[in-house]
Design an enzyme around this catalytic site. Structure first.
Site, PDB file in Angstrom:
ATOM      1  N   LEU A  22      49.507  39.035  33.861  1.00 27.53           N
ATOM      2  CA  LEU A  22      49.965  38.318  32.672  1.00 27.53           C
ATOM      3  C   LEU A  22      49.414  38.925  31.385  1.00 27.53           C
ATOM      4  O   LEU A  22      49.768  38.483  30.295  1.00 27.53           O
ATOM      5  CB  LEU A  22      49.517  36.854  32.743  1.00 27.53           C
ATOM      6  CG  LEU A  22      50.384  35.853  33.502  1.00 27.53           C
ATOM      7  CD1 LEU A  22      49.760  34.469  33.402  1.00 27.53           C
ATOM      8  CD2 LEU A  22      51.804  35.833  32.977  1.00 27.53           C
ATOM      9  N   LYS A  72      37.247  47.982  38.072  1.00 25.35           N
ATOM     10  CA  LYS A  72      36.187  47.457  37.211  1.00 25.35           C
ATOM     11  C   LYS A  72      34.845  48.170  37.395  1.00 25.35           C
ATOM     12  O   LYS A  72      34.065  48.277  36.450  1.00 25.35           O
ATOM     13  CB  LYS A  72      36.021  45.951  37.429  1.00 25.35           C
ATOM     14  CG  LYS A  72      37.200  45.132  36.950  1.00 25.35           C
ATOM     15  CD  LYS A  72      36.943  43.645  37.094  1.00 25.35           C
ATOM     16  CE  LYS A  72      38.115  42.826  36.576  1.00 25.35           C
ATOM     17  NZ  LYS A  72      37.867  41.368  36.650  1.00 25.35           N
ATOM     18  N   ASP A 109      34.978  39.014  30.928  1.00 25.81           N
ATOM     19  CA  ASP A 109      35.105  37.931  31.901  1.00 25.81           C
ATOM     20  C   ASP A 109      33.936  36.950  31.779  1.00 25.81           C
ATOM     21  O   ASP A 109      34.120  35.733  31.890  1.00 25.81           O
ATOM     22  CB  ASP A 109      35.131  38.483  33.328  1.00 25.81           C
ATOM     23  CG  ASP A 109      36.452  39.124  33.699  1.00 25.81           C
ATOM     24  OD1 ASP A 109      37.483  38.721  33.117  1.00 25.81           O
ATOM     25  OD2 ASP A 109      36.462  40.014  34.566  1.00 25.81           O
TER      26      ASP A 109
END
Length: 279
Positions: A22, A72, A109
């Protein structure tokens, strides 16, 4: 961080798989609201093997990148520097390119989790439980290091994962106790439960939700709600979802990449909700 004076700027999210992301919806909504007509944000299917080549092929028009799994940790040795937040969990989800081409990695995050909880009035808890032990669980531990004053119990499936979570706890300054996944129903009585597991993993726990649950933070956003989140809400508990996390971490990415603050949180959330409803 310095943002270069180039009219048409680019950014994107990288990962594998990436089609479900998204992030383009959220970032493009922010660009429209901020009047950044010459900015674009795309998605690219990039795995660990192709990451170096992708980064080396980027031109001066690139402002930044969002990274998801499995990149990541793979990106860290390819950067010129990382922030203290990213270094704390050895994971980067944001890369910003400076005027001289330097690549700096950050992890939004962690502050994104904290911001999503604070938005729901969760400023501090005296204990918490984490379901799972992957990369997201380590970010959850880092977030709890900022708001949890007591013990965190991590429910995991293997002795190896248990050892990893205890090591992360020591590194992050969090008191971590581990427990077997078979006892995960006990986690649901904690003041704050953070579910970091893949879709479907916690479905079997829905029937164990207590009559007066506290707060659940389920990091999934599609499918939503999860069985656990639906039962939690039905029993009157507070639920923070994966879209909350996605939006808050994206807000920080937009601000870093564009140099414009504040990013339009509400506009980005509405865009994400509309996109999810259309799926």
């Amino acid at each position: 961080m310095t943002v270069r004076a180039i009219d048409a700027r680019r950014a994107a999210v990288l990962g594998s798989p990436i089609a479900h992301s998204l992030s383009p919806v959220l970032h493009r909504a922010a660009y429209r609201e901020l009047g950044l007509a010459d900015w674009s944000y795309d998605r690219f299917e990039v795995d660990e093997e192709s990451l170096t080549g992708f980064l080396d092929g980027l031109g001066p028009e690139w402002a930044g990148l969002s990274l998801t799994m499995p990149l990541k940790r793979a990106v860290v040795p390819l950067l010129d520097g990382v922030t203290e937040t990213a270094a704390s969990v050895e994971a980067v989800n944001t890369v910003v390119f400076a005027e001289d081409g330097r690549r700096t990695g950050d992890n939004t995050d962690i502050p994104g989790m904290v911001a999503a909880l604070r938005e729901r009035g969760i400023e501090q808890v005296d204990s918490a439980a984490i379901l799972g032990a992957g990369a997201t669980a380590s970010s959850a531990l880092a977030a709890l290091a900022r708001i949890c004053t007591g013990e965190v119990v991590a429910y995991v499936r293997s002795a190896e994962r248990a050892a990893e979570m205890r090591q992360w706890g020591e590194r992050l300054g969090v008191e971590v106790r581990t427990a077997d996944w078979a006892d995960a129903a006990e986690a649901l009585r904690a003041p704050l439960v953070i579910a970091t597991t893949p879709a479907g993993t916690t479905d079997a726990l829905a029937g164990a939700v207590p009559e007066r649950p506290a707060t659940l933070f389920d990091v999934l956003y599609d499918p939503w709600p999860t069985d656990l989140a639906a039962r939690w809400s039905a029993y009157g508990g507070a639920v923070v979802g994966g879209l909350d996390l996605l939006v808050h971490q994206a807000v920080l990415q937009v601000e870093q990449m564009t140099g414009r603050a504040p990013a339009p949180l509400d506009v980005m959330r509405k865009a994400g909700e509309h996109a999810l409803a259309a799926r």
